[in-house]
Design a protein around this motif. Sequence first.
Motif, PDB file in Angstrom:
ATOM      1  N   THR A  54      -5.232  -3.102  -4.715  1.00  0.00           N
ATOM      2  CA  THR A  54      -3.783  -3.213  -4.560  1.00  0.00           C
ATOM      3  C   THR A  54      -3.105  -2.799  -5.866  1.00  0.00           C
ATOM      4  O   THR A  54      -3.768  -2.649  -6.898  1.00  0.00           O
ATOM      5  CB  THR A  54      -3.381  -4.658  -4.222  1.00  0.00           C
ATOM      6  OG1 THR A  54      -3.650  -5.487  -5.363  1.00  0.00           O
ATOM      7  CG2 THR A  54      -4.152  -5.176  -3.022  1.00  0.00           C
ATOM      8  N   PRO A  55      -1.772  -2.624  -5.866  1.00  0.00           N
ATOM      9  CA  PRO A  55      -1.080  -2.288  -7.115  1.00  0.00           C
ATOM     10  C   PRO A  55      -1.311  -3.301  -8.235  1.00  0.00           C
ATOM     11  O   PRO A  55      -1.245  -2.940  -9.416  1.00  0.00           O
ATOM     12  CB  PRO A  55       0.394  -2.260  -6.700  1.00  0.00           C
ATOM     13  CG  PRO A  55       0.358  -1.863  -5.262  1.00  0.00           C
ATOM     14  CD  PRO A  55      -0.865  -2.519  -4.703  1.00  0.00           C
ATOM     15  N   MET A  56      -1.588  -4.561  -7.900  1.00  0.00           N
ATOM     16  CA  MET A  56      -1.822  -5.578  -8.923  1.00  0.00           C
ATOM     17  C   MET A  56      -3.313  -5.741  -9.243  1.00  0.00           C
ATOM     18  O   MET A  56      -3.697  -6.664  -9.957  1.00  0.00           O
ATOM     19  CB  MET A  56      -1.223  -6.916  -8.477  1.00  0.00           C
ATOM     20  CG  MET A  56       0.291  -6.884  -8.373  1.00  0.00           C
ATOM     21  SD  MET A  56       1.048  -8.456  -7.835  1.00  0.00           S
ATOM     22  CE  MET A  56       0.701  -9.497  -9.258  1.00  0.00           C
ATOM     23  N   GLY A  57      -4.128  -4.816  -8.730  1.00  0.00           N
ATOM     24  CA  GLY A  57      -5.543  -4.794  -9.097  1.00  0.00           C
ATOM     25  C   GLY A  57      -6.443  -5.679  -8.269  1.00  0.00           C
ATOM     26  O   GLY A  57      -7.631  -5.827  -8.588  1.00  0.00           O
ATOM     27  N   ASN A  86       4.600   7.371   2.420  1.00  0.00           N
ATOM     28  CA  ASN A  86       4.391   7.502   3.857  1.00  0.00           C
ATOM     29  C   ASN A  86       3.291   6.588   4.384  1.00  0.00           C
ATOM     30  O   ASN A  86       3.017   6.589   5.584  1.00  0.00           O
ATOM     31  CB  ASN A  86       4.052   8.954   4.214  1.00  0.00           C
ATOM     32  CG  ASN A  86       5.208   9.897   3.979  1.00  0.00           C
ATOM     33  OD1 ASN A  86       6.365   9.474   3.975  1.00  0.00           O
ATOM     34  ND2 ASN A  86       4.924  11.172   3.771  1.00  0.00           N
ATOM     35  N   MET A  87       2.669   5.811   3.518  1.00  0.00           N
ATOM     36  CA  MET A  87       1.537   4.972   3.912  1.00  0.00           C
ATOM     37  C   MET A  87       2.033   3.538   4.104  1.00  0.00           C
ATOM     38  O   MET A  87       1.804   2.650   3.291  1.00  0.00           O
ATOM     39  CB  MET A  87       0.428   5.071   2.861  1.00  0.00           C
ATOM     40  CG  MET A  87      -0.059   6.507   2.668  1.00  0.00           C
ATOM     41  SD  MET A  87      -1.111   6.733   1.211  1.00  0.00           S
ATOM     42  CE  MET A  87      -2.566   5.845   1.713  1.00  0.00           C
ATOM     43  N   HIS A  88       2.721   3.320   5.216  1.00  0.00           N
ATOM     44  CA  HIS A  88       3.415   2.051   5.431  1.00  0.00           C
ATOM     45  C   HIS A  88       2.447   0.885   5.651  1.00  0.00           C
ATOM     46  O   HIS A  88       2.715  -0.230   5.188  1.00  0.00           O
ATOM     47  CB  HIS A  88       4.375   2.179   6.611  1.00  0.00           C
ATOM     48  CG  HIS A  88       5.382   3.268   6.448  1.00  0.00           C
ATOM     49  ND1 HIS A  88       6.189   3.372   5.329  1.00  0.00           N
ATOM     50  CD2 HIS A  88       5.713   4.324   7.243  1.00  0.00           C
ATOM     51  CE1 HIS A  88       6.993   4.424   5.461  1.00  0.00           C
ATOM     52  NE2 HIS A  88       6.712   5.009   6.611  1.00  0.00           N
ATOM     53  N   LEU A  89       1.372   1.099   6.356  1.00  0.00           N
ATOM     54  CA  LEU A  89       0.414   0.012   6.581  1.00  0.00           C
ATOM     55  C   LEU A  89      -0.240  -0.417   5.269  1.00  0.00           C
ATOM     56  O   LEU A  89      -0.430  -1.616   5.021  1.00  0.00           O
ATOM     57  CB  LEU A  89      -0.654   0.444   7.588  1.00  0.00           C
ATOM     58  CG  LEU A  89      -0.214   0.520   9.049  1.00  0.00           C
ATOM     59  CD1 LEU A  89      -1.328   1.105   9.906  1.00  0.00           C
ATOM     60  CD2 LEU A  89       0.193  -0.849   9.568  1.00  0.00           C
ATOM     61  N   THR A  90      -0.576   0.549   4.440  1.00  0.00           N
ATOM     62  CA  THR A  90      -1.145   0.236   3.128  1.00  0.00           C
ATOM     63  C   THR A  90      -0.165  -0.588   2.306  1.00  0.00           C
ATOM     64  O   THR A  90      -0.541  -1.577   1.671  1.00  0.00           O
ATOM     65  CB  THR A  90      -1.500   1.532   2.381  1.00  0.00           C
ATOM     66  OG1 THR A  90      -2.455   2.275   3.150  1.00  0.00           O
ATOM     67  CG2 THR A  90      -2.101   1.230   1.011  1.00  0.00           C
ATOM     68  N   ALA A  91       1.104  -0.196   2.326  1.00  0.00           N
ATOM     69  CA  ALA A  91       2.127  -0.914   1.556  1.00  0.00           C
ATOM     70  C   ALA A  91       2.321  -2.331   2.083  1.00  0.00           C
ATOM     71  O   ALA A  91       2.459  -3.282   1.304  1.00  0.00           O
ATOM     72  CB  ALA A  91       3.446  -0.147   1.607  1.00  0.00           C
ATOM     73  N   LEU A  92       2.310  -2.490   3.403  1.00  0.00           N
ATOM     74  CA  LEU A  92       2.477  -3.815   3.994  1.00  0.00           C
ATOM     75  C   LEU A  92       1.322  -4.738   3.618  1.00  0.00           C
ATOM     76  O   LEU A  92       1.520  -5.906   3.263  1.00  0.00           O
ATOM     77  CB  LEU A  92       2.589  -3.700   5.512  1.00  0.00           C
ATOM     78  CG  LEU A  92       3.960  -3.269   6.050  1.00  0.00           C
ATOM     79  CD1 LEU A  92       3.851  -2.799   7.490  1.00  0.00           C
ATOM     80  CD2 LEU A  92       4.953  -4.412   5.942  1.00  0.00           C
ATOM     81  N   CYS A  93       0.102  -4.220   3.700  1.00  0.00           N
ATOM     82  CA  CYS A  93      -1.069  -5.014   3.326  1.00  0.00           C
ATOM     83  C   CYS A  93      -1.011  -5.399   1.849  1.00  0.00           C
ATOM     84  O   CYS A  93      -1.271  -6.558   1.493  1.00  0.00           O
ATOM     85  CB  CYS A  93      -2.352  -4.232   3.607  1.00  0.00           C
ATOM     86  SG  CYS A  93      -2.721  -3.979   5.356  1.00  0.00           S
ATOM     87  N   SER A  94      -0.676  -4.456   1.003  1.00  0.00           N
ATOM     88  CA  SER A  94      -0.617  -4.728  -0.436  1.00  0.00           C
ATOM     89  C   SER A  94       0.438  -5.776  -0.752  1.00  0.00           C
ATOM     90  O   SER A  94       0.224  -6.652  -1.599  1.00  0.00           O
ATOM     91  CB  SER A  94      -0.322  -3.435  -1.206  1.00  0.00           C
ATOM     92  OG  SER A  94      -1.374  -2.504  -1.069  1.00  0.00           O
ATOM     93  N   THR A  95       1.584  -5.703  -0.071  1.00  0.00           N
ATOM     94  CA  THR A  95       2.643  -6.692  -0.298  1.00  0.00           C
ATOM     95  C   THR A  95       2.176  -8.085   0.105  1.00  0.00           C
ATOM     96  O   THR A  95       2.424  -9.066  -0.605  1.00  0.00           O
ATOM     97  CB  THR A  95       3.901  -6.311   0.490  1.00  0.00           C
ATOM     98  OG1 THR A  95       4.368  -5.028   0.057  1.00  0.00           O
ATOM     99  CG2 THR A  95       5.003  -7.333   0.280  1.00  0.00           C
ATOM    100  N   ALA A  96       1.480  -8.171   1.252  1.00  0.00           N
ATOM    101  CA  ALA A  96       0.994  -9.477   1.705  1.00  0.00           C
ATOM    102  C   ALA A  96      -0.086 -10.020   0.772  1.00  0.00           C
ATOM    103  O   ALA A  96      -0.154 -11.233   0.530  1.00  0.00           O
ATOM    104  CB  ALA A  96       0.450  -9.359   3.125  1.00  0.00           C
ATOM    105  N   ILE A  97      -0.922  -9.139   0.229  1.00  0.00           N
ATOM    106  CA  ILE A  97      -2.004  -9.586  -0.657  1.00  0.00           C
ATOM    107  C   ILE A  97      -1.466  -9.964  -2.038  1.00  0.00           C
ATOM    108  O   ILE A  97      -1.787 -11.025  -2.576  1.00  0.00           O
ATOM    109  CB  ILE A  97      -3.076  -8.482  -0.783  1.00  0.00           C
ATOM    110  CG1 ILE A  97      -3.753  -8.234   0.567  1.00  0.00           C
ATOM    111  CG2 ILE A  97      -4.132  -8.865  -1.828  1.00  0.00           C
ATOM    112  CD1 ILE A  97      -4.618  -6.989   0.603  1.00  0.00           C
ATOM    113  N   ASP A  98      -0.646  -9.089  -2.622  1.00  0.00           N
ATOM    114  CA  ASP A  98      -0.141  -9.329  -3.978  1.00  0.00           C
ATOM    115  C   ASP A  98       0.993 -10.345  -4.010  1.00  0.00           C
ATOM    116  O   ASP A  98       1.166 -11.059  -4.999  1.00  0.00           O
ATOM    117  CB  ASP A  98       0.343  -8.007  -4.593  1.00  0.00           C
ATOM    118  CG  ASP A  98      -0.795  -7.107  -5.028  1.00  0.00           C
ATOM    119  OD1 ASP A  98      -1.925  -7.606  -5.164  1.00  0.00           O
ATOM    120  OD2 ASP A  98      -0.553  -5.903  -5.236  1.00  0.00           O
TER     121      ASP A  98
END
Length: 271
Positions: A54-57, A86-98
């Motif tokens: 994720t963006p926060m590692g 354009n990678m909305h699912l990836t962004a949603l998962c990362s937001t929920a994780i981080d």
Amino acid sequence: MFKRFLFKTLATFTVKQESVRHYPAPIKRFYRKTGILKSDGHFEVTLDQRKLKTPMGRVFSVDSEPLALAVAAEWDAQKSNIVQSNMHLTALCSTAIDNPNNFNKFELVQKILGYMDTDAILFHPTNEKDLMGLQENEWLPIIDWFNDRYCTNIQPTEGISPPQISQDNKDKIQSHLLSYNFAAVNGFAFAIESLKSVILTLCCVDRHISIEKAVTLSRLEEEYQTEYWGRVEWAHDLSQLDLQARVAAAVLFIHLNSSLHLIKSKQPATG
């Protein structure tokens, strides 16, 4: 005289230099293939032999195998450059994780409930009769269905004054949203921010209307204005397709994070 000329030249050069925008270079695709693996009951996405972070590692880990496969497909669909916007699912998962805002589920639901007072389909203008008639024909059946489905009595308002939504109505929607897990609630927040409507989002998740219909209804006034003033070639279509992609990703994200819960809730009691 020469000094004055030199000073003006340098000043102009400085202004031009400061006005130049420097955009980050696009990220080149650095992997050949994507995949998923199961670890401690969760699913992780791999890029070649490396685990996605994720963006926060943090390790990119989700509870749903179909969701992990969908995220891997997003990364596999990237060409020579990675377009993360354009990678909305990836962004949603990362937001929920981080969870960058450090919300808990209750706080996130409270944020969502704040959108009910400004729900896009509850404001019916009185200054344009044609537009008002169109909104009544298209929006009122959706509002009526929503009230019947959630046992609420929400009514639209005329003009710019906010609708009067009782605390009892909000409590019913709050109870419904809290029945979902934290990740799914993040999906609701993303869809509601995109559509500017709690009502349209819940109608989509309940499969009462399609994604395309929800987007059309959320853009009803804009579409009315473009019919009157003219459509900018390709620009409006691109905006609509981008919104459809965002909402579709959010609704899919909600369902993939809720499937296990729904299966369990439907199992007959034993005893």
